[in-house]
Design an enzyme around this catalytic site. Structure first.
Site, PDB file in Angstrom:
ATOM      1  N   LYS A 238     -96.320 -57.312 -24.636  1.00 38.62           N
ATOM      2  CA  LYS A 238     -94.607 -58.062 -25.015  1.00 38.62           C
ATOM      3  C   LYS A 238     -93.505 -56.483 -24.049  1.00 38.62           C
ATOM      4  CE  LYS A 238     -95.888 -62.515 -26.126  1.00 38.62           C
ATOM      5  NZ  LYS A 238     -96.943 -62.752 -27.726  1.00 38.62           N
TER       6      LYS A 238
ATOM      7  N   ASP B 140    -100.277 -57.268 -35.812  1.00 39.11           N
ATOM      8  CA  ASP B 140    -100.276 -57.506 -34.670  1.00 39.11           C
ATOM      9  C   ASP B 140     -98.575 -57.472 -34.651  1.00 39.11           C
ATOM     10  OD1 ASP B 140     -99.932 -58.366 -32.549  1.00 39.11           O
ATOM     11  OD2 ASP B 140    -101.046 -60.118 -32.558  1.00 39.11           O
TER      12      ASP B 140
ATOM     13  N   TYR C 210    -101.124 -66.002 -34.276  1.00 41.14           N
ATOM     14  CA  TYR C 210    -102.070 -65.159 -33.046  1.00 41.14           C
ATOM     15  C   TYR C 210    -101.833 -64.736 -32.465  1.00 41.14           C
ATOM     16  CZ  TYR C 210    -103.244 -66.265 -27.882  1.00 41.14           C
ATOM     17  OH  TYR C 210    -103.279 -66.264 -26.596  1.00 41.14           O
TER      18      TYR C 210
HETATM   19  C1  LIG Z   1     -98.552 -62.273 -26.986  1.00 39.25           C
HETATM   20  C2  LIG Z   1     -99.221 -62.219 -28.445  1.00 39.25           C
HETATM   21  C3  LIG Z   1    -100.795 -61.288 -28.246  1.00 39.25           C
HETATM   22  C4  LIG Z   1    -101.092 -61.914 -26.797  1.00 39.25           C
HETATM   23  O1  LIG Z   1    -101.161 -60.645 -25.653  1.00 39.25           O
HETATM   24  P1  LIG Z   1    -101.303 -61.231 -24.598  1.00 39.25           P
HETATM   25  O2  LIG Z   1    -100.472 -60.263 -24.435  1.00 39.25           O
HETATM   26  O3  LIG Z   1    -101.073 -62.878 -24.397  1.00 39.25           O
HETATM   27  O4  LIG Z   1    -102.442 -60.929 -24.719  1.00 39.25           O
HETATM   28  C5  LIG Z   1    -101.383 -61.252 -29.159  1.00 39.25           C
HETATM   29  N1  LIG Z   1    -100.576 -60.971 -30.242  1.00 39.25           N
HETATM   30  C6  LIG Z   1     -99.123 -62.026 -30.453  1.00 39.25           C
HETATM   31  C7  LIG Z   1     -98.890 -61.966 -32.024  1.00 39.25           C
HETATM   32  C8  LIG Z   1     -98.767 -62.610 -29.711  1.00 39.25           C
HETATM   33  O5  LIG Z   1     -97.393 -62.749 -29.834  1.00 39.25           O
END
Ligand SMILES: *Cc1c(COP(=O)(O)O)cnc(C)c1O
Length: 383
Positions: A220, A192, A108
């Protein structure tokens, strides 16, 4: 519905208190309301809400990230992880002059069109066609795809430890091979690390595996509980961002002073207090406790853990990718979550979401979780 959180616990609308393992979906490494963050916020409040130009805390947070993560020389802040990934992909496309991107099933990267192309309605086919997708941690699929499409790839974007199909770490050689192949074909490698950044160690999953991506996205934890995202990498590629370069990026709330202040407080605490050993010990104890409890009641589980992030998959077979997650006993998972909730323990409601241990959790929280899980496994064994 939750109304408040303090340290490792949250309170719901009915007044019930729960040990929290959702922890802001991984954002709250130091637990709810850590004093360092509260103090930094009080200070930031005195300087205003939104300043509109670069400010000292923004520079300081960028400096802390670059100091901790060797592949990062320059940082750009956004208001979310989604935007960070959008910016990273756009940079890669500009840098290479190519359009196609490679993604992995079960990873994701936020909800923007290109990276969500196969996971949501409402996305034009033309974008979906430029987003290739292969299974996670499958070396054959990777080699084949790179041979076929490597020289038209702008980037490969991956969670170096997957946290959005539950926690799944790739086999050790996988990321190293991915690094070789992307370099060979001239595709930008994007890690990511929105979840893994400052979670699995100071230099994230790239530090853990010793693989250096071209670009890294964060989110995060680096916002200390406030909205944030960041993209970072070497100067040669980061320089392309506007206003210096030709890749547009903006955001009214990007680099928001309160996010920056909370982030600086969090990363400063992490860099001085080095919490990872303690988190490792506690998380290991939790994983072992869950494993023993499941074993005692003959419930087949696969417990995946990387540092303080983990998932319990109810499956008798190894879980390597999203198909394995789909094939796991999600009914048993739901029952476990429900029994734990009755006992005052809050777990993410799905095996696709990791559970997180924070520095606010204690051995007692772990024991309560293991005891409650024993109850849950007994009830599952009884049918
Ligand atoms: C949470 C998340 C995102 C997106 O971040 P948001 O601040 O919710 O837009 C992207 N990549 C990973 C791996 C995530 O866990």
């Amino acid at each position: 519905m939750l109304v408040s959180g303090r340290k490792a616990e949250v309170v719901d609308a009915a007044g019930g208190t729960f040990v929290d393992f959702i922890m802001g979906w991984g954002a709250l490494l130091l637990g709810h309301q850590p004093s360092a963050v509260l103090q930094a916020l009080r200070e930031a409040l005195r300087h205003g809400t939104l300043l509109g130009l670069t400010h000292p805390a923004e520079v300081e947070l960028a400096r802390l990230i670059a100091q901790a993560v060797p592949s990062v020389e320059q940082v750009r802040f956004t208001a979310s992880g989604t935007e960070a990934c959008v910016t990273a992909v756009k940079l890669a496309r500009a840098h290479t002059g190519r359009a196609t991107i490679l993604t992995f099933e079960g990873c994701y990267h936020g909800h923007a069109e290109s990276v969500m192309a196969h996971g949501s309605a409402g996305i034009p086919g033309v974008l979906a066609r430029e987003t290739l997708r292969i299974p996670y941690d499958d070396l054959d699929a990777l080699e084949t795809t790179m041979r076929r499409a490597g020289d038209r790839l702008a980037c490969v974007i991956i969670e170096p430890v997957a946290a959005n199909m539950g926690v799944i770490a790739p086999r050790p050689a996988y990321l190293a091979r991915l690094r070789e192949l992307t370099r060979h074909y001239g595709a930008v490698l994007i890690f990511d690390e929105v979840v893994t950044g400052f979670r699995v160690g100071l230099s994230g999953a790239q530090g853990l595996f010793g693989v250096r991506p071209d670009l890294t996205t964060f989110g995060k934890i680096i916002g200390g509980g406030f909205p944030i995202g960041a993209v970072g990498g070497g100067r040669a590629i980061m320089r392309r961002l506007a206003p210096e370069g030709d890749v547009y990026h903006g955001g009214t709330f990007a680099g928001h002073p309160w996010s920056m202040a909370a982030g600086v407080a969090t990363l400063s605490a992490v860099m001085t207090r080095a919490p990872y050993e303690g988190l490792e010990t506690l998380s290991q104890r939790l994983a072992e406790g869950l494993q023993e409890a499941a074993h005692a009641h003959a419930i087949a589980v696969q417990i995946h853990r990387v540092g303080s992030m983990m998932t319990i998959f109810f499956s008798s077979k190894p879980v390597r990718n999203v198909d394995d997650v789909k094939a796991s006993r999600r009914d048993q998972f739901a029952r476990w979550v429900a029994v734990l909730r009755e006992q005052g323990i809050l777990m993410p409601p799905s095996p696709y979401e990791a559970m997180f241990v924070s520095t606010a959790h204690t051995a007692l929280h772990v024991k309560r979780c293991v005891d409650a899980s024993r109850e849950a496994f007994r009830s599952l064994a009884d049918g």
